[in-house]
Write a protein that holds these residues in place. Structure first.
Motif, mmCIF file in Angstrom:
data_model
loop_
_atom_site.group_PDB
_atom_site.id
_atom_site.type_symbol
_atom_site.label_atom_id
_atom_site.label_comp_id
_atom_site.label_asym_id
_atom_site.label_seq_id
_atom_site.Cartn_x
_atom_site.Cartn_y
_atom_site.Cartn_z
ATOM 1 N N TYR A 349 -0.291 10.006 -4.064
ATOM 2 C CA TYR A 349 0.127 8.730 -4.661
ATOM 3 C C TYR A 349 1.644 8.707 -4.858
ATOM 4 O O TYR A 349 2.286 7.678 -4.634
ATOM 5 C CB TYR A 349 -0.587 8.493 -5.999
ATOM 6 C CG TYR A 349 -0.428 7.070 -6.510
ATOM 7 C CD1 TYR A 349 -1.294 6.064 -6.082
ATOM 8 C CD2 TYR A 349 0.595 6.731 -7.400
ATOM 9 C CE1 TYR A 349 -1.151 4.757 -6.538
ATOM 10 C CE2 TYR A 349 0.744 5.427 -7.863
ATOM 11 C CZ TYR A 349 -0.122 4.444 -7.416
ATOM 12 O OH TYR A 349 0.022 3.148 -7.852
ATOM 13 N N ALA A 352 3.146 7.977 -1.572
ATOM 14 C CA ALA A 352 3.026 6.550 -1.257
ATOM 15 C C ALA A 352 4.024 5.734 -2.077
ATOM 16 O O ALA A 352 4.607 4.756 -1.588
ATOM 17 C CB ALA A 352 1.594 6.081 -1.525
ATOM 18 N N LEU A 353 4.231 6.137 -3.319
ATOM 19 C CA LEU A 353 5.180 5.434 -4.182
ATOM 20 C C LEU A 353 6.594 5.534 -3.618
ATOM 21 O O LEU A 353 7.363 4.555 -3.634
ATOM 22 C CB LEU A 353 5.117 6.024 -5.591
ATOM 23 C CG LEU A 353 5.758 5.222 -6.733
ATOM 24 C CD1 LEU A 353 5.062 5.536 -8.053
ATOM 25 C CD2 LEU A 353 7.237 5.523 -6.867
ATOM 26 N N LYS A 355 7.393 5.838 -0.458
ATOM 27 C CA LYS A 355 7.432 4.921 0.686
ATOM 28 C C LYS A 355 7.615 3.475 0.228
ATOM 29 O O LYS A 355 8.341 2.694 0.855
ATOM 30 C CB LYS A 355 6.140 5.034 1.500
ATOM 31 C CG LYS A 355 5.917 6.382 2.150
ATOM 32 C CD LYS A 355 4.561 6.406 2.862
ATOM 33 C CE LYS A 355 4.233 7.796 3.395
ATOM 34 N NZ LYS A 355 2.901 7.839 4.051
ATOM 35 N N GLU A 356 6.950 3.140 -0.870
ATOM 36 C CA GLU A 356 7.027 1.762 -1.359
ATOM 37 C C GLU A 356 8.393 1.443 -1.954
ATOM 38 O O GLU A 356 8.876 0.317 -1.856
ATOM 39 C CB GLU A 356 5.907 1.505 -2.373
ATOM 40 C CG GLU A 356 5.837 0.072 -2.903
ATOM 41 C CD GLU A 356 5.409 -0.976 -1.879
ATOM 42 O OE1 GLU A 356 4.981 -2.069 -2.300
ATOM 43 O OE2 GLU A 356 5.510 -0.722 -0.658
ATOM 44 N N PRO A 410 2.107 0.785 -4.096
ATOM 45 C CA PRO A 410 2.042 2.027 -3.303
ATOM 46 C C PRO A 410 0.723 2.214 -2.568
ATOM 47 O O PRO A 410 0.689 2.883 -1.525
ATOM 48 C CB PRO A 410 2.240 3.122 -4.358
ATOM 49 C CG PRO A 410 2.949 2.458 -5.492
ATOM 50 C CD PRO A 410 2.416 1.059 -5.521
#
Length: 507
Positions: A349, A352-353, A355-356, A410
């Motif tokens: 996570y 992903a955060l 990337k966001e 995310p």
């Protein structure tokens, strides 16, 4: 209207007439130009070219005219690319002719930014510089040796934020500069009033103010570069001279520090020391190494500041995202230590955060390429010398690629219920082709560790003033590097245990 203004306008008109007539008489296009806003006779689209948040206007052109749109100004052709597919086809697959930079008379030539990689024309020196950077920073594995520096300086960042949370932006800038100076030169920054940090901040400030094309008339009339500094209206020459002195000082001072440390046998491992050790360099090679180090510094310091500041903005606005990220850290890392790079693979996570962050606030919304040969692409004529601009902001906010792109989410980058994740923002947020950011792994690592450690110990929320909750505005700045608009937020330690982690010795 002043005499100088009248003369300048007259020059512009004459130049436009000359270019226009020359093209009418001698140019026969082998194919049409792509569609775009209709220009005026002689001067073309000079009034249509946006300088404030140009990516928004470019995105509107994309909706109206398609993946490639075209404008011209005083004979200069500009092509805007609003889709990843087109950018890949042109800038990646035909990178041998789409990797030059347009000439920027003020920033590039007069100030001297063309000596750094971002402005450097495509050629032998450019390839050598990229090769040096790739040799040291070309993969995540190559950066492992520098991870202790990033972790140590991020711990110090946590201490500063805990002590003075209202100075968040100052702390982010100080930490980003400290990390990149240590990695590039092995230079350890003093906590206060460091002379090299002062020079570095002046360079970054000048770059943000004067580094983009179009701010000065000399960018449209390069012949003005030849007028003497005392000539009325030539104040830009004084600005350029002062900026050049600062830039060259920033390139030379830390580089000399590295050489002195190596001569004394006490130089720590750094980008510069790695490229200098066990080698006898020619004068040209030595100059390339010096400016390559500055390129890494200038390319990494300000971009990282923008990304980490936008992370705190996102956490202020999206508390549910913050809670999910903290729950993952608590479950994987636990409360007795801070996250480290060793945990990265176990924190999907947080990955992903990161990337966001890079998608939601686009640090470099547009990037200029220049084509070195005539080309026909998708039936359209792209003449030699044209400026080609991939609208990275539009690509990262395309609703066909990213659901609800204005929302910070995310989870779009995680597989869920059989649904494939959306396209990794890092695929193109760092640019295209041979102009792809060579320090992308370093930037990615800096953002990740700052995000993970900050979430482990801090709760970030909206400020309450006079009983009213203040919601920050999402308003990215214009410029080569876009920053979030300054905002207020509340930053508090999550617990007594978090405070003890923050206060642990980072040395």
């Amino acid at each position: 209207m002043s005499t100088l203004t009248v003369v300048t306008l007259l020059y512009l008109c004459l130049a436009g007439v000359g270019v226009y007539l020359t093209k009418q008489v001698f140019t026969k296009n082998r194919a049409p130009y792509p569609p775009g806003p209709r220009g005026l006779p002689l001067v073309g689209n000079i009034q249509d070219i946006p300088y404030v948040k140009p990516w928004l206007t470019f995105a509107e052109w994309g909706k109206k005219y398609g993946d490639i749109s075209h404008v011209s100004a005083l004979g200069m052709h500009i092509f805007v690319l609003n889709s990843v597919k087109t950018a890949v086809e042109m800038l990646d697959k035909k990178s041998s002719i789409y990797s030059d930079r347009p000439v920027v008379p003020m920033g590039g030539e007069l100030i001297g930014y063309e000596q750094s990689l971002a402005y450097m024309p495509y050629g032998k020196r450019f390839r050598s510089s990229r090769k040096y950077i790739h040799r040291v920073f070309g993969s995540r594995a190559a950066l492992v040796v520098y991870q202790p520096i990033e972790e140590m300086e991020t711990r110090r960042f946590l201490k500063r934020v805990f002590a003075k949370p209202d100075q968040l932006r100052v702390h982010i800038r100080h930490t980003a500069g400290t990390i990149i100076l240590r990695i590039c030169y092995g230079y350890e920054v003093k906590e206060n009033d460091d002379p090299l940090v002062d020079i570095a901040e002046r360079v970054l400030d000048q770059f943000s103010r004067y580094g983009f094309i179009g701010e000065f008339m000399v960018d449209f009339l390069p012949s003005l570069a030849k007028v003497p500094e005392w000539f009325p209206g030539a104040g830009f020459k004084r600005i350029a001279r002062e900026c050049r002195v600062t830039l060259e000082e920033m390139a030379a001072t830390p580089y000399k520090f590295v050489k002195d440390q190596m001569a004394a046998g006490i130089a720590p491992k750094s980008f510069s020391s790695e490229l200098l050790k066990d080698r006898t360099l020619t004068v040209e090679e030595d100059d390339i190494v010096k400016w390559s180090a500055l390129s890494v510094f200038s390319g990494g310091a300000d971009t990282t500041v923008s990304a980490i500041y936008s992370f705190f903005l996102a956490m202020t606005l999206y508390p549910d995202v913050q809670k999910k990220a903290q729950a993952e850290i608590d479950a994987v890392v636990g409360p007795d230590r801070l996250p480290s790079f060793a945990d990265r693979a176990s924190l999907p996570y947080i990955e992903a955060l990161t990337k966001e962050i890079l998608r939601w606030h686009v640090i470099i919304p547009t990037a200029d390429h220049c084509v070195t040969e005539d080309d026909i692409h998708d039936g359209y004529y792209i003449p030699k010398g044209s400026v080609v601009i991939p609208n990275i902001w539009s690509m990262l906010n395309d609703p066909q690629t990213y659901a609800n792109p204005s929302e910070f989410n995310p989870e779009r980058f995680l597989s869920k219920d059989g649904k494939e994740p959306e396209t990794d923002s890092r695929t193109f947020c760092f640019g295209f082709g041979r102009r792809l950011c060579p320090g992308l792994h370093l930037a990615d690592a800096s953002i990740w560790i700052s995000t993970a450690m900050s979430l482990a110990v801090f709760n970030v929320s909206k400020v309450v003033e006079n009983g009213v909750e203040i919601t920050p505005e999402v308003d990215p700045s214009s410029g080569l590097i876009s920053h979030p608009k300054p905002f207020k937020c509340s930053i508090k330690a999550r617990s007594e245990k978090a405070i003890s982690l923050i206060q642990q010795d980072a040395y």
